[in-house]
Design a protein around this motif. Structure first.
Motif, PDB file in Angstrom:
ATOM      1  N   LEU A 130       0.837  -1.200   0.000  1.00  0.00           N
ATOM      2  CA  LEU A 130       0.000   0.000   0.000  1.00  0.00           C
ATOM      3  C   LEU A 130       0.873   1.251   0.000  1.00  0.00           C
ATOM      4  N   ALA A 131       1.852   1.283   0.894  1.00  0.00           N
ATOM      5  CA  ALA A 131       2.750   2.443   0.969  1.00  0.00           C
ATOM      6  C   ALA A 131       3.535   2.614  -0.332  1.00  0.00           C
ATOM      7  N   THR A 132       4.022   1.516  -0.881  1.00  0.00           N
ATOM      8  CA  THR A 132       4.825   1.570  -2.105  1.00  0.00           C
ATOM      9  C   THR A 132       3.985   2.006  -3.298  1.00  0.00           C
ATOM     10  N   ASP A 133       2.795   1.438  -3.438  1.00  0.00           N
ATOM     11  CA  ASP A 133       1.951   1.749  -4.588  1.00  0.00           C
ATOM     12  C   ASP A 133       1.480   3.200  -4.563  1.00  0.00           C
ATOM     13  N   VAL A 134       1.154   3.696  -3.397  1.00  0.00           N
ATOM     14  CA  VAL A 134       0.814   5.115  -3.267  1.00  0.00           C
ATOM     15  C   VAL A 134       2.075   5.949  -3.519  1.00  0.00           C
ATOM     16  N   GLY A 135       3.216   5.443  -3.049  1.00  0.00           N
ATOM     17  CA  GLY A 135       4.495   6.131  -3.266  1.00  0.00           C
ATOM     18  C   GLY A 135       4.855   6.267  -4.737  1.00  0.00           C
ATOM     19  N   PHE A 136       4.548   5.249  -5.548  1.00  0.00           N
ATOM     20  CA  PHE A 136       4.803   5.343  -6.988  1.00  0.00           C
ATOM     21  C   PHE A 136       4.066   6.543  -7.579  1.00  0.00           C
ATOM     22  N   VAL A 137       2.792   6.658  -7.243  1.00  0.00           N
ATOM     23  CA  VAL A 137       1.988   7.771  -7.763  1.00  0.00           C
ATOM     24  C   VAL A 137       2.520   9.103  -7.227  1.00  0.00           C
ATOM     25  N   ALA A 138       2.841   9.139  -5.952  1.00  0.00           N
ATOM     26  CA  ALA A 138       3.362  10.372  -5.343  1.00  0.00           C
ATOM     27  C   ALA A 138       4.690  10.782  -5.974  1.00  0.00           C
ATOM     28  N   TYR A 139       5.587   9.810  -6.211  1.00  0.00           N
ATOM     29  CA  TYR A 139       6.892  10.126  -6.797  1.00  0.00           C
ATOM     30  C   TYR A 139       6.721  10.790  -8.164  1.00  0.00           C
ATOM     31  N   PHE A 140       5.895  10.210  -9.024  1.00  0.00           N
ATOM     32  CA  PHE A 140       5.759  10.782 -10.362  1.00  0.00           C
ATOM     33  C   PHE A 140       4.975  12.094 -10.341  1.00  0.00           C
ATOM     34  N   THR A 141       4.115  12.267  -9.371  1.00  0.00           N
ATOM     35  CA  THR A 141       3.430  13.556  -9.217  1.00  0.00           C
ATOM     36  C   THR A 141       4.433  14.630  -8.815  1.00  0.00           C
ATOM     37  N   MET A 144      18.672  11.439 -19.077  1.00  0.00           N
ATOM     38  CA  MET A 144      18.333  10.963 -17.735  1.00  0.00           C
ATOM     39  C   MET A 144      16.865  11.233 -17.408  1.00  0.00           C
ATOM     40  N   VAL A 145      16.344  12.336 -17.876  1.00  0.00           N
ATOM     41  CA  VAL A 145      14.920  12.630 -17.677  1.00  0.00           C
ATOM     42  C   VAL A 145      14.088  11.552 -18.371  1.00  0.00           C
ATOM     43  N   ALA A 146      14.456  11.218 -19.602  1.00  0.00           N
ATOM     44  CA  ALA A 146      13.740  10.173 -20.339  1.00  0.00           C
ATOM     45  C   ALA A 146      13.878   8.823 -19.633  1.00  0.00           C
ATOM     46  N   TRP A 147      15.073   8.511 -19.140  1.00  0.00           N
ATOM     47  CA  TRP A 147      15.277   7.252 -18.413  1.00  0.00           C
ATOM     48  C   TRP A 147      14.352   7.211 -17.189  1.00  0.00           C
ATOM     49  N   ASN A 148      14.329   8.286 -16.426  1.00  0.00           N
ATOM     50  CA  ASN A 148      13.498   8.331 -15.226  1.00  0.00           C
ATOM     51  C   ASN A 148      12.023   8.138 -15.575  1.00  0.00           C
ATOM     52  N   TRP A 149      11.548   8.855 -16.603  1.00  0.00           N
ATOM     53  CA  TRP A 149      10.136   8.748 -16.984  1.00  0.00           C
ATOM     54  C   TRP A 149       9.818   7.410 -17.639  1.00  0.00           C
ATOM     55  N   SER A 150      10.839   6.676 -18.097  1.00  0.00           N
ATOM     56  CA  SER A 150      10.576   5.358 -18.677  1.00  0.00           C
ATOM     57  C   SER A 150      10.035   4.384 -17.625  1.00  0.00           C
ATOM     58  N   PHE A 151      10.222   4.698 -16.352  1.00  0.00           N
ATOM     59  CA  PHE A 151       9.706   3.861 -15.275  1.00  0.00           C
ATOM     60  C   PHE A 151       8.224   4.123 -14.989  1.00  0.00           C
ATOM     61  N   LEU A 152       7.679   5.188 -15.524  1.00  0.00           N
ATOM     62  CA  LEU A 152       6.293   5.538 -15.235  1.00  0.00           C
ATOM     63  C   LEU A 152       5.350   4.363 -15.469  1.00  0.00           C
ATOM     64  N   TRP A 153       5.454   3.706 -16.593  1.00  0.00           N
ATOM     65  CA  TRP A 153       4.479   2.680 -16.957  1.00  0.00           C
ATOM     66  C   TRP A 153       4.611   1.428 -16.115  1.00  0.00           C
ATOM     67  N   ILE A 154       5.830   0.994 -15.826  1.00  0.00           N
ATOM     68  CA  ILE A 154       5.985  -0.201 -14.984  1.00  0.00           C
ATOM     69  C   ILE A 154       5.567   0.114 -13.547  1.00  0.00           C
ATOM     70  N   ASP A 155       5.901   1.318 -13.070  1.00  0.00           N
ATOM     71  CA  ASP A 155       5.537   1.696 -11.708  1.00  0.00           C
ATOM     72  C   ASP A 155       4.024   1.879 -11.563  1.00  0.00           C
ATOM     73  N   LEU A 156       3.396   2.501 -12.552  1.00  0.00           N
ATOM     74  CA  LEU A 156       1.939   2.648 -12.483  1.00  0.00           C
ATOM     75  C   LEU A 156       1.230   1.305 -12.636  1.00  0.00           C
ATOM     76  N   ALA A 157       1.777   0.413 -13.447  1.00  0.00           N
ATOM     77  CA  ALA A 157       1.199  -0.934 -13.570  1.00  0.00           C
ATOM     78  C   ALA A 157       1.339  -1.692 -12.249  1.00  0.00           C
ATOM     79  N   ALA A 158       2.507  -1.577 -11.616  1.00  0.00           N
ATOM     80  CA  ALA A 158       2.704  -2.216 -10.307  1.00  0.00           C
ATOM     81  C   ALA A 158       1.721  -1.639  -9.291  1.00  0.00           C
ATOM     82  N   GLY A 159       1.586  -0.317  -9.296  1.00  0.00           N
ATOM     83  CA  GLY A 159       0.680   0.336  -8.354  1.00  0.00           C
ATOM     84  C   GLY A 159      -0.770  -0.030  -8.590  1.00  0.00           C
ATOM     85  N   ALA A 160      -1.191  -0.021  -9.834  1.00  0.00           N
ATOM     86  CA  ALA A 160      -2.590  -0.332 -10.156  1.00  0.00           C
ATOM     87  C   ALA A 160      -2.929  -1.783  -9.811  1.00  0.00           C
ATOM     88  N   THR A 161      -2.057  -2.711 -10.183  1.00  0.00           N
ATOM     89  CA  THR A 161      -2.331  -4.122  -9.857  1.00  0.00           C
ATOM     90  C   THR A 161      -2.241  -4.347  -8.352  1.00  0.00           C
TER      91      THR A 161
END
Length: 136
Positions: free
Chosen positions: A10-21, A42-59
Motif C-alpha cells: 500500500l505504501a509503495t503503490d501510493v508512493g509510486f503515484v506520489a513520486y511521479f506527481t 536521464m529525464v527520459a530514463w526516469n520517466w521510462s519507469f512511469l508505466w511499470i511503476d503505475l502498472a505495479a501500483g494499479a495491480t
C-alpha cells in the motif's frame, strides 16, 4: 508475513503515484536529485519507469481491494503476485542502471533496493504455497 507485505505494498503503490506527481511538478530539490537529473537522456530514463511503476501500483492497489472483499480471492492473489514482480523488476532495473553508471548514491540505492527486495518473501510464499491454501 503477507499482512506486512500488504502494508508495504500500500505504501509503495501510493508512493509510486506520489513520486511521479512530485517529479512531474518539479518539486524534487536539486540536492536530493540523482546525478544528471536535468540531462534530457536521464529525464527520459526516469520517466521510462512511469508505466511499470503505475502498472505495479494499479495491480497492487486492485489486489489489496479484492483481497479485502474476499480473503481467499484468486484474482486478488494473482494480481498481488503480478504487482510484486513488477515492483521487483522496477527496482532491479534501477539498481542495474546505477551499477552500470558506477553511481553509488545511497539516496537512490536504498529506495531501489527496497523495491527489489521487499516483495521477495511474499513472492516465494505465493509461488510455493500448497495447492488450495489461501495466500492471505
Amino acid at each position: 508475513m503477507l499482512r506486512t507485505t500488504k502494508a508495504l505494498m500500500l505504501a509503495t503503490d501510493v508512493g509510486f503515484v506520489a513520486y511521479f506527481t512530485v517529479t512531474g511538478l518539479g518539486l524534487i530539490p536539486p540536492e536530493w536529485a540523482f546525478a544528471g537529473y536535468t540531462d534530457p537522456v536521464m529525464v527520459a530514463w526516469n520517466w521510462s519507469f512511469l508505466w511499470i511503476d503505475l502498472a505495479a501500483g494499479a495491480t497492487g492497489l486492485t489486489s489489496l481491494w479484492l483481497l479485502r472483499r474476499a480473503a481467499a480471492s484468486a484474482a486478488g492473489t494473482t494480481l498481488m503476485l503480478v504487482s510484486l514482480v513488477l515492483t521487483m523488476a522496477s527496482g532491479l532495473m534501477a539498481v542495474a542502471f546505477w551499477t552500470l553508471r558506477g553511481d553509488f548514491s545511497l539516496m537512490w540505492w536504498i529506495p531501489n533496493l527496497y523495491l527489489l527486495l521487499f516483495p521477495l518473501p511474499a513472492v516465494v510464499a505465493l509461488v510455493v504455497r500448497p495447492p488450495g491454501r489461501p495466500a492471505t
